[in-house]
Design a protein around this motif. Sequence first.
Motif, PDB file in Angstrom:
ATOM      1  N   GLN A 495       0.825  -1.202   0.000  1.00  0.00           N
ATOM      2  CA  GLN A 495       0.000   0.000   0.000  1.00  0.00           C
ATOM      3  C   GLN A 495       0.866   1.260   0.000  1.00  0.00           C
ATOM      4  O   GLN A 495       0.592   2.214  -0.737  1.00  0.00           O
ATOM      5  N   MET A 498       2.538   1.724  -3.366  1.00  0.00           N
ATOM      6  CA  MET A 498       1.615   2.226  -4.387  1.00  0.00           C
ATOM      7  C   MET A 498       1.510   3.747  -4.324  1.00  0.00           C
ATOM      8  O   MET A 498       1.474   4.418  -5.359  1.00  0.00           O
ATOM      9  N   ARG A 518      -5.876   0.261 -11.918  1.00  0.00           N
ATOM     10  CA  ARG A 518      -6.820  -0.758 -11.456  1.00  0.00           C
ATOM     11  C   ARG A 518      -6.124  -2.112 -11.297  1.00  0.00           C
ATOM     12  O   ARG A 518      -6.429  -2.862 -10.373  1.00  0.00           O
ATOM     13  N   GLU A 521      -4.368  -1.904  -7.983  1.00  0.00           N
ATOM     14  CA  GLU A 521      -5.294  -2.031  -6.852  1.00  0.00           C
ATOM     15  C   GLU A 521      -5.682  -3.490  -6.645  1.00  0.00           C
ATOM     16  O   GLU A 521      -5.839  -3.959  -5.520  1.00  0.00           O
ATOM     17  N   HIS A 522      -5.820  -4.195  -7.750  1.00  0.00           N
ATOM     18  CA  HIS A 522      -6.134  -5.624  -7.650  1.00  0.00           C
ATOM     19  C   HIS A 522      -4.952  -6.379  -7.027  1.00  0.00           C
ATOM     20  O   HIS A 522      -5.140  -7.267  -6.202  1.00  0.00           O
ATOM     21  N   GLN A 524      -2.820  -5.122  -4.971  1.00  0.00           N
ATOM     22  CA  GLN A 524      -2.839  -4.778  -3.547  1.00  0.00           C
ATOM     23  C   GLN A 524      -3.800  -5.689  -2.783  1.00  0.00           C
ATOM     24  O   GLN A 524      -3.493  -6.175  -1.692  1.00  0.00           O
ATOM     25  N   ASP A 628     -13.533  -2.370  -2.908  1.00  0.00           N
ATOM     26  CA  ASP A 628     -13.012  -1.632  -4.045  1.00  0.00           C
ATOM     27  C   ASP A 628     -12.506  -0.279  -3.549  1.00  0.00           C
ATOM     28  O   ASP A 628     -13.285   0.561  -3.098  1.00  0.00           O
ATOM     29  N   ARG A 629     -11.194  -0.089  -3.652  1.00  0.00           N
ATOM     30  CA  ARG A 629     -10.600   1.138  -3.113  1.00  0.00           C
ATOM     31  C   ARG A 629     -11.033   2.381  -3.886  1.00  0.00           C
ATOM     32  O   ARG A 629     -11.211   3.448  -3.323  1.00  0.00           O
ATOM     33  N   GLY A 630     -11.170   2.223  -5.218  1.00  0.00           N
ATOM     34  CA  GLY A 630     -11.561   3.375  -6.013  1.00  0.00           C
ATOM     35  C   GLY A 630     -12.969   3.841  -5.697  1.00  0.00           C
ATOM     36  O   GLY A 630     -13.237   5.038  -5.599  1.00  0.00           O
TER      37      GLY A 630
END
Length: 666
Positions: A495, A498, A518, A521-522, A524, A628-630
């Motif tokens: 994290q 990133m 994306r 993030e996946h 992560q 989902d972080r976004g």
Amino acid sequence: MARKYFLKPSGLPERSPAGIDYQKELNQAQYEAVTATEGPLLVIAGAGTGKTRTLVFRVAHLVEIGVDPRSILLLTFTRRAAEEMLRRASLLIDNRCARVSGGTFHSFANSILRQYGRKIDLSPAFTIMDRPDSEDVIQLLRAEMGLNTKERRFPRKQTVGEIYSMALNKQWTIPELIERDYPHLTDSLEELLRLYERYVDYKKGKSLLDYDDLLIRLRNLLAGHEEIRRRLSDTYRFIMVDEFQDTNRLQAEIVRLLAATHDNVMVVGDDAQSIYSFRGANFRNIMDFPKEFAGTRIISLEENYRSTQPILSFTNEIIRRARERYEKSLFTRKQDGDTPLLVQAESEQAQSRFVCQKILELREEGVPLWDIAVLFRSSFHSFDLEIELARHNIPFVKRGGFQFIQSAHIKDLLAHLRILSNPQDAISWSRALLLLEGVGAQQSQKIIHWLLEGTNPTERLRSFEAKGKVAHGLRTLAQVLEVCREGERPAEKAQYLMQYYVPILKRKYPEDYPKRLRDMEHFQGMTERYRNLERLLSDMALEPPTESVDGVLAVDPDEGPLVLSTIHSAKGLEWHSVFIIWALEGRFPSYYNIDTEEELEEERRLLYVAATRAKENLFITYPVKIFDRGLRTVLSRPSQFIEGIPEEMLEPVTLVDEEEERGWGS
């Protein structure tokens, strides 16, 4: 004198011994499509209903009833497809079918422009550029225009070529395309337009055509010269087009113009399998064909020769919910079969475990690995599964994307994690240092030599003599690595990395960084399943097995590996058993990729295409509790495309961990 032995053309018989009994060879709908000769005809060919067979028999029928083969034009999307159809037609009757004009839109355009190009100021001796050639010209011109300086990032030649091509195929202006699909490149619009003008002038001055020019020039020739349009239309009295749902606006215009003096046009396709809008395909072409050609007869091929009825009942229900479609309901004589399963998994890892376990069970039942496929919406959806397959020694081949550790941005993150695990890893240091502004290959090697001379490379990073951007970059990297080392779990390290890497990502990949973000993030999310950095790195380093698995799971050399594939790359193929993973609302359809109702409907068709690949078994899986972080939300519902489908069509299954169920868990 030597005896003569005559070779027959293409090794085909001069003539079949007897005429074809079309009613015996074809089902009723196929027979109607084959024997309908005059007037416009739209054949809606459902998945697995014998589309190619219908085209082959129609070519043979036209020739057999006396139509001059040279007046038949068969347009397909690959040269191989056209050649194979005409070969099969020749085997049905005789070698006259070899004189049918068959090929792709581009090969046909090339032939016509060689004959009539002077009418549009085009030398018949023009040279065709393939995509890499076009990109090299773009690179040359952007260098001449000073658009490739380090001070300002300009889209790569591949992206520029893609923008120009897509605008032509969709018949949009470049500003319209940028606004719609590349809004992050708005600042470069003026330069892109100037570069495009130079690109057009360069091609014209050197008699060069790219692939898109072939279609544009043919359309212009037909539209602007009535004499040639009528001559070609009179020459090709019977036009057939395969996969019409995949044509773009230019190709549809060309078909309409070629039929100027008649309406003997037969197009074959399936509106429910229109999934290539990202390549310029236009769904409206097949839907509006009856408007373009008044009096169109529509014939639906509905008898399926691939799947069991339970699978077809499910796929019929998927597409029945579509906003706009042609009415059809697939059926088969294979009435028996298992109901498709909808498998809910507690996590992505549980989903991967289920797929692996079920694949091994299917193999024990006699289903070869090559006849099993795992399909997914986006390439990164299979990353976790690839790791699990490697753990189980299940060999696989992946189509339609990149394998996990082959993506550059994931490699970049892994390089930093490897440095944390092994500070003496010179290869990973090189990758990390080359990401810094101002650091080139020679200087990175000099820095690495300095770092590895001491016992604490990260600490020495701060004391390397450098100036400006390089000095700042080295200090920042040292600070990031020190903070990451303090974190205990790999997820914490990833994290923080990133946060450091995202500005680099935007600088390094300005055209497509949202998509790459994306992916990250996946990645992560995947790190959260690990408590140990070394275990994470070991799993990531495992490449897919390419040899047979030993022991009880030994794979027959002729069996081949399991297939992992994006759905786009699976169209037209079929397998005994099919898994569709990540059928999760928010992932399929993806909340990131859906801006319009048209895009949502294409996602529905994508699921339909995936499900209709299965012959005997269909498993649809989705993990729950996915954060989902976004979106800053938890995704837990099955895809809207399958939610609410009756259980007799899609049987729900919940995974249970055997150890926990029996109380064996710790």
